[in-house]
Design a protein around this motif. Structure first.
Motif, PDB file in Angstrom:
ATOM      1  N   ALA A  17       0.832  -1.208   0.000  1.00 18.41           N
ATOM      2  CA  ALA A  17       0.000   0.000   0.000  1.00 18.41           C
ATOM      3  C   ALA A  17       0.863   1.253   0.000  1.00 18.41           C
ATOM      4  CB  ALA A  17      -0.939  -0.005   1.204  1.00 18.41           C
ATOM      5  N   ALA A  18       1.923   1.245   0.801  1.00 16.82           N
ATOM      6  CA  ALA A  18       2.810   2.408   0.854  1.00 16.82           C
ATOM      7  C   ALA A  18       3.438   2.673  -0.509  1.00 16.82           C
ATOM      8  CB  ALA A  18       3.893   2.189   1.909  1.00 16.82           C
ATOM      9  N   GLU A  19       3.896   1.626  -1.186  1.00 17.88           N
ATOM     10  CA  GLU A  19       4.489   1.800  -2.504  1.00 17.88           C
ATOM     11  C   GLU A  19       3.468   2.348  -3.499  1.00 17.88           C
ATOM     12  OE1 GLU A  19       6.431  -1.740  -3.832  1.00 17.88           O
ATOM     13  OE2 GLU A  19       7.748  -1.849  -2.085  1.00 17.88           O
ATOM     14  N   ARG A  20       2.255   1.826  -3.444  1.00 15.31           N
ATOM     15  CA  ARG A  20       1.219   2.307  -4.356  1.00 15.31           C
ATOM     16  C   ARG A  20       0.872   3.769  -4.077  1.00 15.31           C
ATOM     17  NH1 ARG A  20      -3.031  -0.039  -7.253  1.00 15.31           N
ATOM     18  NH2 ARG A  20      -1.668  -1.873  -7.401  1.00 15.31           N
ATOM     19  N   LEU A  21       0.790   4.128  -2.807  1.00 11.96           N
ATOM     20  CA  LEU A  21       0.499   5.515  -2.454  1.00 11.96           C
ATOM     21  C   LEU A  21       1.567   6.457  -2.998  1.00 11.96           C
ATOM     22  CD1 LEU A  21      -0.663   4.940   1.227  1.00 11.96           C
ATOM     23  CD2 LEU A  21      -2.091   5.885  -0.598  1.00 11.96           C
ATOM     24  N   LEU A  22       2.821   6.068  -2.865  1.00  9.51           N
ATOM     25  CA  LEU A  22       3.907   6.919  -3.343  1.00  9.51           C
ATOM     26  C   LEU A  22       3.925   7.019  -4.865  1.00  9.51           C
ATOM     27  CD1 LEU A  22       6.692   5.806  -0.845  1.00  9.51           C
ATOM     28  CD2 LEU A  22       5.668   8.087  -1.019  1.00  9.51           C
ATOM     29  N   ARG A  23       3.576   5.941  -5.539  1.00 13.52           N
ATOM     30  CA  ARG A  23       3.561   5.973  -7.005  1.00 13.52           C
ATOM     31  C   ARG A  23       2.383   6.776  -7.549  1.00 13.52           C
ATOM     32  NH1 ARG A  23       5.003   0.200  -6.622  1.00 13.52           N
ATOM     33  NH2 ARG A  23       7.207  -0.039  -7.212  1.00 13.52           N
ATOM     34  N   ASP A  24       1.226   6.581  -6.936  1.00 14.01           N
ATOM     35  CA  ASP A  24       0.002   7.168  -7.495  1.00 14.01           C
ATOM     36  C   ASP A  24      -0.289   8.565  -6.978  1.00 14.01           C
ATOM     37  OD1 ASP A  24      -0.225   4.771  -8.760  1.00 14.01           O
ATOM     38  OD2 ASP A  24      -1.982   4.064  -7.646  1.00 14.01           O
ATOM     39  N   HIS A  25       0.330   8.956  -5.855  1.00 15.26           N
ATOM     40  CA  HIS A  25       0.025  10.261  -5.254  1.00 15.26           C
ATOM     41  C   HIS A  25       1.328  10.979  -4.897  1.00 15.26           C
ATOM     42  CE1 HIS A  25      -4.247   9.159  -4.936  1.00 15.26           C
ATOM     43  NE2 HIS A  25      -3.799   7.962  -4.625  1.00 15.26           N
ATOM     44  N   PRO A  26       2.089  11.382  -5.889  1.00 11.21           N
ATOM     45  CA  PRO A  26       3.403  11.986  -5.627  1.00 11.21           C
ATOM     46  C   PRO A  26       3.338  13.307  -4.874  1.00 11.21           C
ATOM     47  CG  PRO A  26       2.789  12.223  -7.941  1.00 11.21           C
ATOM     48  CD  PRO A  26       1.793  11.299  -7.320  1.00 11.21           C
ATOM     49  N   ASN A 210     -11.723  -3.811   5.585  1.00  9.31           N
ATOM     50  CA  ASN A 210     -11.460  -5.243   5.665  1.00  9.31           C
ATOM     51  C   ASN A 210     -10.723  -5.694   4.408  1.00  9.31           C
ATOM     52  OD1 ASN A 210     -11.611  -8.086   6.130  1.00  9.31           O
ATOM     53  ND2 ASN A 210     -13.405  -8.145   4.786  1.00  9.31           N
ATOM     54  N   PRO A 211      -9.463  -6.148   4.541  1.00  9.98           N
ATOM     55  CA  PRO A 211      -8.721  -6.599   3.364  1.00  9.98           C
ATOM     56  C   PRO A 211      -9.038  -8.020   2.954  1.00  9.98           C
ATOM     57  CG  PRO A 211      -7.329  -6.748   5.287  1.00  9.98           C
ATOM     58  CD  PRO A 211      -8.637  -6.151   5.754  1.00  9.98           C
ATOM     59  N   GLY A 212      -9.864  -8.733   3.747  1.00 11.78           N
ATOM     60  CA  GLY A 212     -10.064 -10.156   3.497  1.00 11.78           C
ATOM     61  C   GLY A 212      -8.843 -10.942   3.955  1.00 11.78           C
ATOM     62  N   LEU A 213      -8.803 -12.193   3.580  1.00 14.58           N
ATOM     63  CA  LEU A 213      -7.670 -13.039   3.941  1.00 14.58           C
ATOM     64  C   LEU A 213      -6.508 -12.738   2.997  1.00 14.58           C
ATOM     65  CD1 LEU A 213      -6.557 -15.348   5.662  1.00 14.58           C
ATOM     66  CD2 LEU A 213      -7.549 -16.949   4.019  1.00 14.58           C
ATOM     67  N   MET A 245      -6.774 -12.768  -1.343  1.00 10.61           N
ATOM     68  CA  MET A 245      -6.013 -12.144  -2.421  1.00 10.61           C
ATOM     69  C   MET A 245      -4.593 -11.927  -1.938  1.00 10.61           C
ATOM     70  SD  MET A 245      -7.245  -8.149  -2.469  1.00 10.61           S
ATOM     71  CE  MET A 245      -8.983  -8.546  -2.590  1.00 10.61           C
ATOM     72  N   GLY A 246      -3.686 -11.694  -2.870  1.00  8.97           N
ATOM     73  CA  GLY A 246      -2.294 -11.488  -2.519  1.00  8.97           C
ATOM     74  C   GLY A 246      -2.043 -10.100  -1.966  1.00  8.97           C
ATOM     75  N   PRO A 247      -0.861  -9.914  -1.345  1.00  9.36           N
ATOM     76  CA  PRO A 247      -0.534  -8.610  -0.759  1.00  9.36           C
ATOM     77  C   PRO A 247      -0.523  -7.467  -1.764  1.00  9.36           C
ATOM     78  CG  PRO A 247       0.938 -10.305   0.091  1.00  9.36           C
ATOM     79  CD  PRO A 247       0.150 -10.944  -1.012  1.00  9.36           C
ATOM     80  N   VAL A 248      -0.109  -7.717  -3.007  1.00 10.18           N
ATOM     81  CA  VAL A 248      -0.046  -6.636  -3.993  1.00 10.18           C
ATOM     82  C   VAL A 248      -1.440  -6.099  -4.284  1.00 10.18           C
ATOM     83  CG1 VAL A 248       0.554  -6.019  -6.353  1.00 10.18           C
ATOM     84  CG2 VAL A 248       2.094  -7.482  -5.024  1.00 10.18           C
ATOM     85  N   ALA A 249      -2.383  -7.010  -4.575  1.00  8.20           N
ATOM     86  CA  ALA A 249      -3.753  -6.581  -4.866  1.00  8.20           C
ATOM     87  C   ALA A 249      -4.403  -5.960  -3.639  1.00  8.20           C
ATOM     88  CB  ALA A 249      -4.581  -7.771  -5.357  1.00  8.20           C
ATOM     89  N   ALA A 250      -4.197  -6.592  -2.468  1.00  3.22           N
ATOM     90  CA  ALA A 250      -4.798  -6.061  -1.237  1.00  3.22           C
ATOM     91  C   ALA A 250      -4.223  -4.698  -0.889  1.00  3.22           C
ATOM     92  CB  ALA A 250      -4.580  -7.042  -0.089  1.00  3.22           C
ATOM     93  N   GLY A 251      -2.914  -4.527  -1.074  1.00  2.00           N
ATOM     94  CA  GLY A 251      -2.289  -3.246  -0.798  1.00  2.00           C
ATOM     95  C   GLY A 251      -2.766  -2.160  -1.740  1.00  2.00           C
ATOM     96  N   LEU A 254      -6.135  -1.063  -0.546  1.00  2.00           N
ATOM     97  CA  LEU A 254      -6.005  -0.273   0.681  1.00  2.00           C
ATOM     98  C   LEU A 254      -5.548   1.148   0.355  1.00  2.00           C
ATOM     99  CD1 LEU A 254      -6.086  -0.081   3.741  1.00  2.00           C
ATOM    100  CD2 LEU A 254      -3.787  -1.084   3.814  1.00  2.00           C
ATOM    101  N   ALA A 255      -4.596   1.285  -0.570  1.00  2.00           N
ATOM    102  CA  ALA A 255      -4.135   2.612  -0.980  1.00  2.00           C
ATOM    103  C   ALA A 255      -5.266   3.404  -1.626  1.00  2.00           C
ATOM    104  CB  ALA A 255      -2.962   2.477  -1.953  1.00  2.00           C
ATOM    105  N   GLU A 256      -6.062   2.738  -2.457  1.00  2.00           N
ATOM    106  CA  GLU A 256      -7.189   3.416  -3.104  1.00  2.00           C
ATOM    107  C   GLU A 256      -8.207   3.866  -2.065  1.00  2.00           C
ATOM    108  OE1 GLU A 256      -9.594   4.673  -6.464  1.00  2.00           O
ATOM    109  OE2 GLU A 256      -7.466   4.257  -6.153  1.00  2.00           O
ATOM    110  N   THR A 257      -8.405   3.065  -1.048  1.00  2.00           N
ATOM    111  CA  THR A 257      -9.333   3.438   0.011  1.00  2.00           C
ATOM    112  C   THR A 257      -8.849   4.665   0.761  1.00  2.00           C
ATOM    113  OG1 THR A 257     -10.049   1.140   0.294  1.00  2.00           O
ATOM    114  CG2 THR A 257     -10.445   2.635   2.125  1.00  2.00           C
ATOM    115  N   ALA A 258      -7.533   4.759   0.955  1.00  2.00           N
ATOM    116  CA  ALA A 258      -6.977   5.876   1.721  1.00  2.00           C
ATOM    117  C   ALA A 258      -7.017   7.186   0.958  1.00  2.00           C
ATOM    118  CB  ALA A 258      -5.540   5.551   2.133  1.00  2.00           C
ATOM    119  N   LEU A 259      -6.761   7.148  -0.353  1.00  2.00           N
ATOM    120  CA  LEU A 259      -6.610   8.399  -1.095  1.00  2.00           C
ATOM    121  C   LEU A 259      -7.401   8.450  -2.405  1.00  2.00           C
ATOM    122  CD1 LEU A 259      -2.819   9.308  -0.663  1.00  2.00           C
ATOM    123  CD2 LEU A 259      -4.803  10.365   0.432  1.00  2.00           C
ATOM    124  N   GLY A 260      -8.208   7.445  -2.664  1.00  2.00           N
ATOM    125  CA  GLY A 260      -9.019   7.463  -3.871  1.00  2.00           C
ATOM    126  C   GLY A 260     -10.317   8.226  -3.664  1.00  2.00           C
TER     127      GLY A 260
END
Length: 306
Positions: A17-26, A210-213, A245-251, A254-260
């Motif tokens: 999620a942190a990596e996605r946030l940094l990439r998508d929201h510079p 909820n990220p699911g399992l 789901m895997g960590p990449v998809a779940a993260g 989560l990033a979209e939820t925080a800043l989308g």
């Protein structure tokens, strides 16, 4: 530009999620809480991997109220000095699942409840007046709070709510009790978010996510080696089902939820990013208010925000 404060970014879906946030929201500054002395290294790794240096860290141990107070003082100092933009978001991802209920935080509270519920209560209360209009607060929950096989696959006992004083007290109990304490703490997260949402000013939203399992997040790191050896392959097999789901998809979610885009009304339960009903037990205003008041007492704060 604003600052998003995040816990639990060092591994698993939080790291993704942190990596996605940094990439998508510079243009958003990402401020990460880090326990220990690895903050500079984590920030450097994230900046190097994403190409966005708009990330920094602040030391904080969620199992220590003194550490959280110190972290908040440092955050406020940086904001007031112009070293950080104003606070516009909070993403509480860090959480623990232990194999007992006997361990205590620095302040004497059962660790699972102390970290998963009380630490977030204290952080959000101390920062309450710092959130700017348009801010979004997200605390990661879990569908194990439902307590049924459909949501926990029989791996985690159903939550068992009690008084906050009882839940916060270390007590005898092994792995089963530890897993039940985890489910109960995630029910407590919902109560906390509901009570918080009623108190936040218009324009500041709070959600349980909820990220699911998500196999591979390190949630079983406290388990016995035999348990990890058995559960690891099982969880990886479940990963191929709709339950996980895997960590990449779940993260990413989560990033979209925080800043989308705004995901829904404040106080909502977001199941993998979409508004959904939480368990019937999770809608109990009496318990929510009892948690809010008791947590205030345990944290040494007035009950109501002034």
């Amino acid at each position: 530009m604003g600052t998003l404060l995040m816990t639990g970014a060092s591994r698993g879906l939080g790291r993704e999620a942190a990596e996605r946030l940094l990439r998508d929201h510079p243009d958003q500054h990402l401020l990460l809480t880090v326990r220990g002395a690895n903050g500079d290294r984590l920030a450097a790794e994230l900046a190097g991997k994403t190409g966005n240096a708009n990330v920094s860290t602040v030391p904080a141990d969620l199992a220590s109220f003194a550490s959280l107070h110190e972290a908040v003082r440092e955050i406020e100092r940086r904001i007031d000095a112009g070293e950080l933009p104003p606070l516009t978001g909070f993403l509480g991802n860090a959480g623990l699942q232990l194999t007992s209920t006997e361990r205590a935080t620095e302040d004497g509270f059962e660790v699972t409840f102390g970290v998963n519920v009380l630490a977030y209560y204290l952080l959000l209360r101390l920062l309450f007046d710092r959130f700017q209009p348009g801010s979004r607060i997200v605390v990661v929950g879990s569908d194990v709070h439902f307590g049924d096989v459909r949501h926990n696959l029989g791996l985690v006992p159903a939550p068992r709510w009690a008084t906050v004083a009882e839940l916060a007290r270390p007590r005898p109990g092994g792995a089963l009790a530890g897993r039940r304490a985890y489910a109960t703490s995630k029910l407590g997260v919902l109560y906390l978010v509901h009570a918080l949402a009623r108190r936040l000013p218009d324009g500041v939203d709070a959600y349980t996510y909820n990220p699911g399992l998500v196999p591979g997040t390190g949630l079983l790191r406290d388990a016995h080696p035999v348990t990890r050896a058995v559960a690891g392959p099982l969880l990886q097999a479940v990963r191929a089902t709709p339950f996980a789901m895997g960590p990449v998809a779940a993260g990413g979610l989560l990033a979209e939820t925080a800043l989308g885009p705004r995901p829904g009304a404040s106080g909502s339960y977001l199941d993998r990013g979409k508004v959904a009903p939480s368990s019937p037990e999770s809608y109990d205003e009496d318990r929510e208010e009892e948690l809010w008041a008791a947590a205030a007492q345990l944290c040494g704060l007035p009950v109501e925000v002034r």
